[in-house]
Design a protein around this motif. Structure first.
Motif, short mmCIF file in Angstrom:
data_model
loop_
_atom_site.label_atom_id
_atom_site.label_comp_id
_atom_site.label_asym_id
_atom_site.label_seq_id
_atom_site.Cartn_x
_atom_site.Cartn_y
_atom_site.Cartn_z
N GLU A 116 -3.58 10.20 -20.27
CA GLU A 116 -2.66 10.71 -19.81
C GLU A 116 -1.10 10.52 -19.35
N SER A 117 -0.29 11.08 -19.16
CA SER A 117 0.73 10.19 -18.29
C SER A 117 1.76 11.16 -17.22
N ALA A 118 2.75 11.66 -16.87
CA ALA A 118 3.56 12.58 -15.83
C ALA A 118 4.61 11.66 -15.65
N PHE A 174 -2.40 3.60 -14.46
CA PHE A 174 -1.45 3.03 -13.69
C PHE A 174 -1.34 3.68 -13.02
N HIS A 175 -0.35 3.61 -12.15
CA HIS A 175 0.21 4.32 -11.52
C HIS A 175 1.99 3.91 -10.21
N VAL A 176 3.01 4.68 -10.61
CA VAL A 176 4.11 3.81 -10.56
C VAL A 176 4.10 4.12 -8.61
N LEU A 208 0.92 -0.89 -0.52
CA LEU A 208 0.15 -0.04 -0.15
C LEU A 208 0.23 1.20 -0.05
N GLY A 209 0.14 2.69 -0.48
CA GLY A 209 1.22 3.28 -0.29
C GLY A 209 -0.23 4.79 -0.72
N ALA A 210 0.63 5.72 -0.97
CA ALA A 210 0.39 7.10 -1.81
C ALA A 210 0.89 7.53 -2.44
N THR A 211 0.97 7.15 -3.88
CA THR A 211 1.84 7.79 -4.74
C THR A 211 1.69 8.97 -5.49
N PRO A 212 2.83 10.10 -5.66
CA PRO A 212 1.61 11.06 -6.68
C PRO A 212 2.17 10.89 -8.46
N GLU A 213 2.23 9.84 -8.92
CA GLU A 213 3.36 9.38 -9.63
C GLU A 213 2.13 9.07 -10.69
N ARG A 214 1.51 9.04 -12.13
CA ARG A 214 0.65 8.40 -12.66
C ARG A 214 1.82 7.87 -14.02
N LEU A 215 1.54 6.90 -14.69
CA LEU A 215 2.42 6.14 -15.39
C LEU A 215 1.23 6.33 -16.69
N ILE A 216 0.22 5.63 -16.65
CA ILE A 216 -0.45 6.04 -18.24
C ILE A 216 -1.49 5.67 -17.95
N LYS A 217 -2.89 6.20 -18.10
CA LYS A 217 -4.09 6.85 -18.17
C LYS A 217 -5.13 6.75 -19.40
N LYS A 218 -5.39 5.89 -20.30
CA LYS A 218 -5.86 5.13 -20.87
C LYS A 218 -7.56 5.41 -20.40
#
Ligand code: ISJ
Length: 472
Positions: A289-291, A423-425, A273-283
């Motif tokens: 969208e990516s970052a 998906f997030h990192v 578990l966690g709290a990530t600020p980093e998106r890998l990809i949304k479709k």
């Protein structure tokens, strides 16, 4: 196949028909029913679901978008070893999910049959004992899925009809579970959330001298080879007085990490578990969208200090180079599959509670039929978590880093039958098991890196999970 009815009798008929189909095709068939329900707090649902599906839940919440998914119970799953992960998940998406029969209030993204899970950072690395249950990829289709979009709530229940199954058994199990789930929910809603302040017994950190040695080796490798960047991580093991409960850690993350994506993937008695600020990809359809997120500084104690640190970060050449490697790589990877791509020239600042980052948002238009899983495979790991050139960096990490990253730093998220998803990192994260938590944090190493500063940066990156674990 899409249908628009949802009475119990009709559901029974539908399941019977799909069992017949499974009998003749010898292939499993998914039936999902979607209902609009009254508003439920995602965390209440997660807690209530623990009583019917402990160890088989997931949690995903993006407070900024007022979006949450909570899954419970395993209707179908895949757990892979080695490099077969992406293929297995794509097969699950294109075979099991795409051919699902969906009834009820369908049409809203994030409802209906979808799978949730993650991949290991490095599928070529043998899993350690801690991560053995997760393998190189672990995803499941939940029996129960809560989807929250702002004020709207949906409940999807899914069954997988296999040859020889009986519709009565499915309906009976569903009814019992539904009754338990909703009576637990009523109980939970009336109890207030008991904040748990876990008491730390002891902590073990990776030795700082060893870390400095590793960092110096990485810097040397960068100076003397074609490597430009290597991301290195360290772990911290914390042992608490009592068994850790994912719900109380999620509660703390939900309260304190609002700008991030709060996630949890249970697997038996372990939870990642966690709290990530980093998106890998949304479709979503043809829109992606990516970052690009790389380059870090602490938050200031005062507004003035915070602004000054942000300005420094925006102009620091070492951080800008680290960031630029990520932008260039993501641009190249997505340009090959997108007919339109928009990436600003200059990075912005992303400010989270304890840390700020250089951030470049990415949007684009790709083939609607592309699967998000293909895009994830194409992008992971970006130089924000792996390095540059990618393969050399991964090999270097595999040969030198003194830990098993497991799912840390890896793509984690969800995907539906149309190949849409998010998906997030999985950074700012920990693996919890009974009384133990293993926290992970990494940093990008380039030729100008200073091992002491990178040690401090990773210490800062432990903060969100450290605070949440102690209930703060
Ligand atoms: C590796 C981590 O974070 C990554 C590395 C960053 C950096 O090197 O500046 C910044 C954000 C993330 O992409 C982590 O949090 O563990």
């Amino acid at each position: 196949m899409k249908l628009t009815f949802n009475k119990e009798k009709d559901l029974y008929r539908l399941i019977s028909k799909e069992i017949e189909r499974a009998n003749s095709t010898r292939c499993p068939q998914v039936v999902s029913e979607i209902k609009v329900i009254e508003q439920i707090e995602p965390l209440d649902f997660y807690r209530a679901a623990g009583k019917i599906a402990d160890g088989e839940r997931f949690y995903w919440e993006q407070q900024v978008d007022q979006f949450a998914l909570v899954g419970a119970g395993i209707a179908a799953s895949t757990r892979t070893e080695g490099r077969s992960g992406y293929l297995a998940v794509r097969d699950m998406q294109s075979q099991l999910l795409r051919s699902a029969t969906v009834c009820g209030s369908e049409g809203v993204t994030g409802t209906g049959p979808l799978i949730f899970g993650g991949f290991a950072f490095d599928s070529d690395k043998q899993s350690s004992k801690d991560w053995s249950l997760f393998g190189s990829g672990y995803f499941f289709l939940p029996e129960w899925l809560l989807t929250v979009y702002g004020q709207h709530c949906y409940l999807t229940r899914s069954v997988v009809c296999r040859p020889g199954d009986h519709a009565e058994a499915f309906i009976k199990k569903m009814k019992i579970q539904e009754h338990k789930l909703f009576s637990n929910l009523t109980e939970i809603k009336t109890e207030s959330f008991i904040e748990k302040h876990n008491l730390l017994k002891y902590q073990t950190d990776q030795n700082k001298l060893e870390w400095n040695k590793l960092l110096n080796e990485a810097i040397h490798a960068i100076m003397s080879s074609e490597l430009n960047k290597i991301v290195l991580a360290r772990s911290r093991v914390l042992v608490y007085q009592d068994t850790l409960a994912s719900e109380s850690v999620l509660h703390a993350l939900h309260e304190k990490q609002r700008g991030t994506c709060v996630f949890c993937l249970e697997n038996g008695r372990s939870a990642f578990l966690g709290a990530t600020p980093e998106r890998l990809i949304k479709k979503s359809g043809s829109h992606i969208e990516s970052a690009c997120l790389a380059g870090s500084a602490a938050r200031g104690d005062t507004n003035e200090e915070d602004r000054r640190l942000g300005e420094w970060l925006l102009h620091d050449s070492k951080n800008r180079i680290e960031h630029e490697y990520v932008v260039t790589t993501i641009r190249k990877a997505l340009a090959e599959v997108c007919r339109q791509l928009s990436i600003p020239e200059q990075p912005l600042l992303m400010k989270n509670k304890y840390i700020q980052h250089l951030y470049t948002p990415v949007t684009g238009v790709c083939d609607e039929r592309a699967s998000i899983v293909q895009l994830v495979e194409r992008l992971h790991p970006t130089p924000a978590l792996g390095g540059l050139p990618r393969q050399n960096a991964i090999s270097w990490i595999r040969g030198h880093e003194m830990l098993d990253r497991g799912f840390y730093g890896s793509p984690l998220g969800w995907c539906d039958g149309e190949g849409n998803g998010d998906f997030h990192v999985a950074i700012r994260s920990a693996l919890i098991h009974k009384e133990t938590a293993v926290l992970f944090a990494g940093c990008g190493v380039v030729r100008d890196s200073d091992p002491n500063q990178e040690f401090e940066e990773t210490a800062l990156k432990f903060s969100p999970m450290l605070r949440a674990l102690s209930g703060r």
